[in-house]
Write a protein that holds these residues in place. Structure first.
Motif, PDB file in Angstrom:
ATOM      1  N   LEU A   1      -6.432  10.050  -4.849  1.00 49.59           N
ATOM      2  CA  LEU A   1      -6.499   9.212  -5.819  1.00 49.59           C
ATOM      3  C   LEU A   1      -6.084   7.667  -5.207  1.00 49.59           C
ATOM      4  O   LEU A   1      -4.982   7.601  -4.649  1.00 49.59           O
TER       5      LEU A   1
ATOM      6  N   ALA B   1      -5.425   4.175  -6.245  1.00 46.60           N
ATOM      7  CA  ALA B   1      -5.363   3.228  -7.559  1.00 46.60           C
ATOM      8  C   ALA B   1      -4.861   1.890  -7.152  1.00 46.60           C
ATOM      9  O   ALA B   1      -4.410   1.698  -6.231  1.00 46.60           O
TER      10      ALA B   1
ATOM     11  N   GLU C   1      -6.342   4.751   6.641  1.00 46.42           N
ATOM     12  CA  GLU C   1      -6.688   3.467   5.641  1.00 46.42           C
ATOM     13  C   GLU C   1      -5.327   2.798   5.432  1.00 46.42           C
ATOM     14  O   GLU C   1      -5.242   1.504   5.429  1.00 46.42           O
TER      15      GLU C   1
ATOM     16  N   HIS D   1       0.880  -1.281   0.071  1.00 42.51           N
ATOM     17  CA  HIS D   1      -0.027  -0.065   0.122  1.00 42.51           C
ATOM     18  C   HIS D   1       0.937   1.352   0.022  1.00 42.51           C
ATOM     19  O   HIS D   1       1.525   1.502   0.881  1.00 42.51           O
TER      20      HIS D   1
ATOM     21  N   LYS E   1      -1.470  -4.426  -5.065  1.00 40.11           N
ATOM     22  CA  LYS E   1      -0.844  -3.173  -4.662  1.00 40.11           C
ATOM     23  C   LYS E   1      -1.935  -1.996  -5.093  1.00 40.11           C
ATOM     24  O   LYS E   1      -2.734  -2.091  -5.805  1.00 40.11           O
ATOM     25  N   SER E   2      -1.900  -1.034  -4.158  1.00 44.36           N
ATOM     26  CA  SER E   2      -2.488   0.073  -3.915  1.00 44.36           C
ATOM     27  C   SER E   2      -1.715   1.288  -3.976  1.00 44.36           C
ATOM     28  O   SER E   2      -0.652   1.272  -3.376  1.00 44.36           O
ATOM     29  N   LEU E   3      -2.124   2.555  -4.654  1.00 39.03           N
ATOM     30  CA  LEU E   3      -1.429   3.798  -4.245  1.00 39.03           C
ATOM     31  C   LEU E   3      -2.439   4.724  -3.870  1.00 39.03           C
ATOM     32  O   LEU E   3      -3.787   4.881  -4.448  1.00 39.03           O
ATOM     33  N   TYR E   4      -2.212   5.449  -2.813  1.00 41.34           N
ATOM     34  CA  TYR E   4      -3.260   6.205  -2.222  1.00 41.34           C
ATOM     35  C   TYR E   4      -2.542   7.613  -2.296  1.00 41.34           C
ATOM     36  O   TYR E   4      -1.793   8.090  -1.380  1.00 41.34           O
ATOM     37  N   ALA E   5      -2.774   8.506  -3.270  1.00 45.60           N
ATOM     38  CA  ALA E   5      -2.192   9.798  -3.488  1.00 45.60           C
ATOM     39  C   ALA E   5      -3.091  10.762  -2.893  1.00 45.60           C
ATOM     40  O   ALA E   5      -4.270  10.844  -3.089  1.00 45.60           O
ATOM     41  N   ASN E   6      -2.496  11.852  -2.221  1.00 45.23           N
ATOM     42  CA  ASN E   6      -3.344  13.005  -1.763  1.00 45.23           C
ATOM     43  C   ASN E   6      -2.649  14.206  -1.929  1.00 45.23           C
ATOM     44  O   ASN E   6      -1.283  14.341  -2.030  1.00 45.23           O
ATOM     45  N   LEU E   7      -3.162  15.227  -2.242  1.00 40.73           N
ATOM     46  CA  LEU E   7      -2.748  16.489  -2.423  1.00 40.73           C
ATOM     47  C   LEU E   7      -1.962  16.932  -1.350  1.00 40.73           C
ATOM     48  O   LEU E   7      -2.406  16.899  -0.076  1.00 40.73           O
TER      49      LEU E   7
ATOM     50  N   PHE F   1      -6.991  10.766   7.435  1.00 39.49           N
ATOM     51  CA  PHE F   1      -7.675   9.586   6.645  1.00 39.49           C
ATOM     52  C   PHE F   1      -6.809   8.415   6.007  1.00 39.49           C
ATOM     53  O   PHE F   1      -7.348   7.507   5.935  1.00 39.49           O
TER      54      PHE F   1
ATOM     55  N   TRP G   1       1.261  14.195  -3.509  1.00 44.72           N
ATOM     56  CA  TRP G   1       1.046  14.538  -4.960  1.00 44.72           C
ATOM     57  C   TRP G   1       1.806  15.995  -5.212  1.00 44.72           C
ATOM     58  O   TRP G   1       2.499  15.972  -6.294  1.00 44.72           O
TER      59      TRP G   1
END
Lengths: 243, 243
Positions: free
Chosen positions: B216, B218, A233, A187, A214-220, A229, A192
């Protein structure tokens, strides 16, 4: 492994400072656990004293989910002796970033690879010692820190069952290649607008990871701006795979 | 707005079929809500009958969080009359995809823009009617479906307070421009190996969104392979912003 202090906190967490050889570390365990608990290794950029409040908060997420959490100081950081060679390359990198020069793959290799090569066996020694404690079982998860250390550890250490990686772009070429051999669920947290890392390189590294889950959690936001949050996760990801 | 059926389900959800003019739709509300509840508009690619089981599952996530959920059929889909013009462009797109020809921005504009221009006011009409029901309050969230409809709706409809968007790359040029004017919190789901969408265009669209809070998420896998945990995180995003 030598424990130097033990604090029982109001929230049911036991926090212990320890040393393994000359390496300082901290272990957090849920007080009320009836059986040995899974373990999360908390990575960080170096400097345990400064990072401690944030590490304690991340440890709290783990203990709330019934997991133990541990961290150790990185080579050359905090109160550990500095290496003249690494210090010199670090100064070179700082200068390159300040003057806007491109940080070449050669600089990244010279700066990051020695750190990876020293840190990974240290984490493994730490893991050996922690898994001998009666209150710690398995499986073991990784969480954050220098992504090159995380990738290498996930490749060479079969006791690692899942990894939260913090996206970065200063990755030695050999580690970029190794990313394809990561097979555990990953994860990846990406900021960003990370001022210190190249987004495209970070995305390419995510793409290269060999894991079927596999996961990508992108945040501003910038490097240190991971929203609460997204941290939650990441904790859920670890709990899902370690419990 | 005319209700044609009402089912009270075991899980405490009231499911009602309705029509607005000639547009069929479905409304799900939590039975036990003491006060008017926020509303989630559930988007989909068209074909209400086929999509219904998946929509009902997404509605269940919403009602569990104390939100109502509603959807309507898209123009030219399901049992709604087909447009000869749109049918012709759709055939052209299908052929381009099959033969591996590039899908030009002109084709995307000709195919998707008429759909957006008809669907958005229909969603607004639906919203007017739903918000007059005593059991529905606000705020209103958007969830998934054709991303160009979602972006346009988020820009023109001030009652939308948050949006989950499903990443896609068949976005008309005018909508790509409009993305910069989206200001509500957005949570974008991207399938990393989406066979029907270009990843880079989807990432560029995410980058273009003007929202100060945007994420995001993904995940590895094809177009329809959104993992359950990612669906749950999207539901948490909506609950956080609508409750």
């Amino acid at each position: 492994m030598h424990f130097s202090s033990e604090t029982r906190r109001d929230d049911g967490v036991v926090e212990r400072d320890f040393t393994i050889g000359e390496i300082p570390g901290v272990l957090w365990t849920p007080e009320a656990a009836p059986t040995p608990v899974p373990l999360v290794l908390l990575g960080h950029p170096g400097g345990l004293r400064t990072m401690r409040p944030r590490l304690a908060a991340r440890a709290r997420s783990a203990t709330r989910d019934g997991l133990a959490a541990a961290t150790i100081e990185l080579p050359g950081s905090g109160e550990r002796p500095r290496g003249a060679k690494v210090d010199a390359v670090r100064a070179e990198l700082r200068q390159a970033l300040q003057t806007g020069e491109p940080v070449t793959p050669e600089i990244v290799d010279r700066l990051v690879l020695p750190l990876v090569e020293q840190a990974v066996p240290e984490w493994q020694t730490c893991l050996d010692a922690l898994l001998e404690l009666p209150e710690i079982g398995g499986p073991v998860g990784l969480s954050g820190g220098v992504i090159s250390i995380g990738v290498r550890l996930a490749v060479v250490e079969p006791r690692i069952a899942a990894a939260v990686l913090f996206a970065g772009s200063f990755v030695p070429r050999v580690v970029l290649e190794e990313a394809r051999r990561v097979t555990v669920p990953v994860h990846v947290l990406l900021q960003w607008d990370d001022e210190g890392n190249d987004r495209q390189v970070a995305l390419d590294l995510f793409d290269a990871l060999g894991s079927p889950e596999k996961s990508l959690y992108a945040n501003l936001g910038g490097h240190t701006g991971v929203p609460a949050f997204a941290g939650e996760e990441a904790a859920r990801f670890l709990a899902r795979h370690l419990r």
